[in-house]
Design a protein around this motif. Structure first.
Motif, short mmCIF file in Angstrom:
data_model
loop_
_atom_site.label_atom_id
_atom_site.label_comp_id
_atom_site.label_asym_id
_atom_site.label_seq_id
_atom_site.Cartn_x
_atom_site.Cartn_y
_atom_site.Cartn_z
N TYR A 61 0.80 -1.22 0.00
CA TYR A 61 0.00 0.00 0.00
C TYR A 61 0.83 1.27 0.00
O TYR A 61 1.76 1.41 0.76
N LEU A 106 -6.37 4.26 -2.37
CA LEU A 106 -5.10 3.63 -2.03
C LEU A 106 -4.61 2.77 -3.20
O LEU A 106 -5.33 1.90 -3.68
N LYS A 146 -5.06 -1.21 -3.50
CA LYS A 146 -6.11 -1.56 -2.54
C LYS A 146 -6.83 -2.84 -2.95
O LYS A 146 -6.84 -3.20 -4.13
N LYS A 147 -7.47 -3.46 -1.96
CA LYS A 147 -8.32 -4.61 -2.27
C LYS A 147 -9.54 -4.13 -3.04
O LYS A 147 -10.02 -3.01 -2.80
N PRO A 148 -10.07 -4.95 -3.94
CA PRO A 148 -11.28 -4.54 -4.67
C PRO A 148 -12.39 -4.13 -3.69
O PRO A 148 -12.62 -4.82 -2.70
N ARG A 188 -12.37 -1.57 -1.73
CA ARG A 188 -11.91 -0.74 -0.60
C ARG A 188 -12.30 0.72 -0.80
O ARG A 188 -12.13 1.28 -1.88
N LEU A 234 -4.54 8.73 4.73
CA LEU A 234 -4.99 7.36 4.94
C LEU A 234 -6.43 7.37 5.47
O LEU A 234 -6.67 7.62 6.64
N GLU A 261 -8.51 5.12 6.22
CA GLU A 261 -8.83 4.22 7.34
C GLU A 261 -8.59 4.91 8.69
O GLU A 261 -9.27 4.60 9.67
N GLY A 276 -1.53 6.90 10.24
CA GLY A 276 -1.15 7.13 8.85
C GLY A 276 -0.91 8.60 8.59
O GLY A 276 -1.06 9.44 9.48
#
Lengths: 317, 317
Positions: free
Chosen positions: B146, B172, B175-177, B179, B204, B206, B250
């Motif tokens: 990331y 990001l 990133k995961k699909p 996200r 960030l 998150e 972050g």
């Protein structure tokens, strides 16, 4: 030590009661939240959360859920997830990740399958019938399609002074595919800080996110207000502001619990909720907006409970 | 009358400058926000927003965007949208609806197509090369995947005292699909109230959603603080709180503009931004965290700008 829990709507009661035994035995708030909300998700006659939840305009059940740890501020959330038995458990697991902890749509559903969560077709025969009936009514009577948006939200305090919050919903009945509301949105749908307390929201998510009311309630509690005063001061002036500035306001209701186990509620519509602590077994209450930006809270009546039970199980003609 | 605009990162500059001519001519903040952010989305060498934005782990560009009208609190948002030229325009149109104004995943993309928005494959050859190179590096060197999460966020004040805010990002990198971060989340990624001011965030997501910092900055401005004091007081104590409670934090940066056209910034990392008003043509600035929870702001150097231009267009080996 004190422990306590509060949850939105009559539907919170059984899950909250079950989770309270965990808290009584010294269990953690994080576990209590998952236990309680799973119970609500699993019960087929609650038509706005999990299994049996009402579907979107295409007839598919899409769900939102979130989980927040008040000790660490860790958040996990999913929006528009489908075919997963317990969205709250997916949200909780996501809260363990520093990156990618909020997943939407197909990515969220794929994550759940990849990580071994139980798949389930969340559309019950009853929910399908309600959907088909509604489609017909809309076509025949030219009704506004949108109705019903009852999120289960819970806040918990454990004997180690740990707090957590969670939400789960199938969202607005007849929503457009991909629509999400406030339930998965930090600050709007939920917020919790173990040093202060937590809050969650239910109602029209599109309006709730205009006010970040869960965050605001926690902030007000942090400034020294009781949960009830914080709810009243955050919610009612915002309802007035939204009427003035946006021209209208949807229904919404908020609950709060502080780190002393005291709770509060504010709502602009008739609203039921469940709450309990170490001194009082869980009970169901009814809240209504009162005069001068206050909230009237009274124990639920036996007659209301009987009528509710009948209503949620009534045959669909 | 005063008008003003602020936007995150060096990349905001051209769009902001273009939109300022609209504000100068008496145009609305809502239009200015869309004009400015579209410009950023359309420029292929900005690798974290719109066309040319870096893709997810599967190599696909998924984007988040939001739009908020500070006069009415109307919000439109999309998360995980794909194959759409201007996510900010979709978000703006959604803000006209009282229901279904936040769409995620495939539902968001379908809405855009159904409503006549321009389709575009947002993956440039350059972004694809950067992705392929990164995949190789991760495999060879076992790196954390990331990196990079620069959202463009803008706040605008027009001559009628109307304010608006908007955000847009490809999120990001790797990133995961599915996200999503803070950019589409009211209170975290953005917030604006024309009676007070507005704020947006980048960094960030998150971690940003753990603090609802955009809402908090606006609230502090509403209590009488200058935008700079509001940014400092919201951001730096929260950075410390997150380090203590979550164990890490972050990178993030926030910008604010009040209804007098004054602005402020706070950041825990080197951060560029653009700002201008009726008295000063748009300029690019550099901000850095200073001592005692303050922010050091200075005009950008010519050398930095030349190096930046070279960097974003450097050949991918």
């Amino acid at each position: 030590m004190t422990y306590a829990m509060i949850g939105t709507w009559r539907m919170a009661y059984e899950g909250l009661s079950k989770a309270m035994t965990t808290l009584e035995a010294g269990g953690k708030s994080t576990d209590a939240i998952e236990i309680a909300i799973k119970e609500v998700e699993d019960y087929p006659f609650f038509k706005s959360v999990g299994y049996g939840g009402l579907p979107n305009a295409q007839g598919l059940v899409e769900m939102d859920a979130a989980f927040m740890d008040g000790n660490t501020f860790a958040i996990g959330a999913v929006a528009g997830i489908s075919d997963v038995k317990n969205p709250i458990s997916v949200a909780r697991q996501l809260s363990n990740d520093h990156f990618n902890s909020f997943l939407v749509g197909a990515g969220a559903s794929q994550y759940a399958m990849f990580n071994g969560f139980e798949a389930r077709n969340m559309l019950t025969e009853r929910a399908h019938k309600l959907w088909a009936k509604r489609v017909q009514e809309i076509n025949e009577k030219n009704l506004s399609p949108y109705d019903g948006h009852d999120t289960v939200g819970m806040v918990s305090l454990d004997q180690d002074a740990g707090m957590a919050a969670g939400t789960s919903t199938s969202g607005l009945f007849m929503k457009k595919p991909g629509r999400t509301g406030d339930s998965a949105l930090s600050g709007s749908g939920f917020y919790v800080d173990s040093d202060i307390g937590g809050a969650t929201a239910t109602g029209l998510g599109e309006d709730l996110m205009k006010g970040c009311l869960s965050y605001e309630i926690v902030r007000l509690m942090g400034s020294g207000l009781s949960p009830q005063a914080a709810c009243d001061q955050a919610v009612y002036p915002f309802v007035e502001k939204l009427k003035k500035r946006y021209g209208k306001v949807g229904e919404f209701s908020l609950i709060a619990l502080n780190n002393q186990g005291e709770w509060g509620v504010a709502t602009n519509v008739e609203f039921t909720f469940a709450a309990g602590n170490d001194e009082q077994t869980p009970q169901i209450y009814m809240a209504n907006p009162g005069p001068d930006q206050t909230t009237i809270i009274e124990p639920i009546s036996e007659a209301w409970l009987i009528a509710y039970e009948k209503r949620i199980k009534a045959p669909i003609d």
